[in-house]
Motif scaffolding. Sequence first.
Motif, short mmCIF file in Angstrom:
data_model
loop_
_atom_site.label_atom_id
_atom_site.label_comp_id
_atom_site.label_asym_id
_atom_site.label_seq_id
_atom_site.Cartn_x
_atom_site.Cartn_y
_atom_site.Cartn_z
N PRO A 1 16.29 13.84 81.76
CA PRO A 1 15.99 13.01 82.94
C PRO A 1 15.57 11.58 82.60
N ASP A 2 15.17 11.34 81.37
CA ASP A 2 14.73 9.99 80.99
C ASP A 2 15.85 9.18 80.35
N ARG A 3 17.06 9.73 80.35
CA ARG A 3 18.21 9.02 79.77
C ARG A 3 19.27 8.81 80.83
N ARG A 4 20.20 7.89 80.56
CA ARG A 4 21.27 7.61 81.53
C ARG A 4 22.56 8.31 81.09
N VAL A 5 23.23 8.88 82.05
CA VAL A 5 24.50 9.59 81.81
C VAL A 5 25.58 8.96 82.67
N ALA A 6 26.70 8.65 82.05
CA ALA A 6 27.86 8.15 82.80
C ALA A 6 29.05 9.06 82.53
N VAL A 7 29.70 9.49 83.59
CA VAL A 7 30.94 10.25 83.47
C VAL A 7 32.08 9.27 83.79
N LEU A 8 32.97 9.07 82.83
CA LEU A 8 34.15 8.24 83.08
C LEU A 8 35.35 9.16 83.12
N THR A 9 36.04 9.14 84.24
CA THR A 9 37.14 10.09 84.38
C THR A 9 38.23 9.53 85.28
N GLY A 10 39.34 10.24 85.34
CA GLY A 10 40.45 9.79 86.17
C GLY A 10 40.39 10.37 87.57
N ASP A 11 41.24 9.84 88.43
CA ASP A 11 41.25 10.32 89.81
C ASP A 11 41.72 11.77 89.89
N GLY A 12 42.69 12.14 89.07
CA GLY A 12 43.17 13.52 89.10
C GLY A 12 42.11 14.51 88.65
N GLU A 13 41.37 14.14 87.60
CA GLU A 13 40.32 15.02 87.08
C GLU A 13 39.19 15.15 88.11
N ALA A 14 38.84 14.04 88.75
CA ALA A 14 37.78 14.07 89.76
C ALA A 14 38.22 14.90 90.96
N LEU A 15 39.47 14.77 91.35
CA LEU A 15 39.96 15.53 92.50
C LEU A 15 39.95 17.03 92.22
#
Lengths: 199, 175
Positions: A73-87
Amino acid sequence: MSAERTKAGHAMLERRKLVKDLLVDRRDLMVVCGLGSATYDVAAAGDHPLNLYLWGAMGGAAMIGLGLALAKPDRRVAVLTGDGEALMGLGALATIGVKRPENLAIVVLDNAHYGETGMQASHTQGGADLVAIAKGCGFADALTLSAQSGVAHVRELLHTGKGPLLVNAHISSAETPRFLPVRDGHAIKLRFMQAANAP
Amino acid sequence: MDDQTNLRWPDTIYDHFKRVGIRQVGYVPDAGHSRLIKRICDDPEIADVVLTTEEEGVGLVAGAHLGGQRAALLMQSSGVGNCINMFTLVRNMGFPCLVLVTMRGEFAEFNPWQVPMGSITEPVLKLAGFLTYRVEEPGDVDETVSAACDMAFDGDLAVAVLLSQRLIGRKRWTK
């Protein structure tokens, strides 16, 4: 909306430059990369132990981000992904909306196509609005990124914005050279864990 | 077997979750797991993550492990079918994956639509690389769940405990 932007052909963000700009001076940001082009883009921006390259498990990137964000909780997380993967993992947005981790951001690199499989049209071209969906799931904020002038703000959000956030980045569907990082999942995991959990 | 043991097996599972330090539990609402789910939701030290589909839980467990926390999944036998491709994450990266499965489609099943998945749940788990253990009697929950927790987290293994429909009890269809 997505179909219009494709037809209009106005200048869209170039994915490699966008990802590189978002990850400049990334400090201890943890990055989960959706399989395919997102993994290649993040690797091309510069290999890093806190890059979790996925080569499979399509639809699972956001949930890996959630588990990580809850554990750290004290760190930052970014998910970078494509539109197909997100869908493929749309339900995950509802699940994240329930837990509302403030340290989680999802950046969708939306070229409105399935690039890995022959550039078939994705559902974002057909009208699926990921920003509206994220807002409807209770994300703290969701926004569209379509111009270079907005990139610095989004980069700042990855580090200090109150999540959960979703950024839908309109990127060009032009092909980019493949840039293939390590594929051994055990090696990727161990390297990530050593960096993420170092005292 | 006394009545207390018959009813308290979800508490036994909860006690083992606490013993091994589980901090995240992903679940899909389920009658068989309802008592355990309530215990978890009442515990501020465990993040209870309600999922829209079971496969989300596999990603959750992976992320928890990457961040240094232990996690477990609760699902019904039908949910195992939803997870098959996502289970490849467990083999490809190698992390502990503890799954507690309440069985449907077997003893005294009322709904025939539950049978096709219930009858292949255990082989599917084995094919996906899980060790599987079945529990038929309330008195066996303690030993089996204890062993499963230790194998999962001491051995970095994928372990599933199948809680039989006989253990859970007949579903009441009339109110």
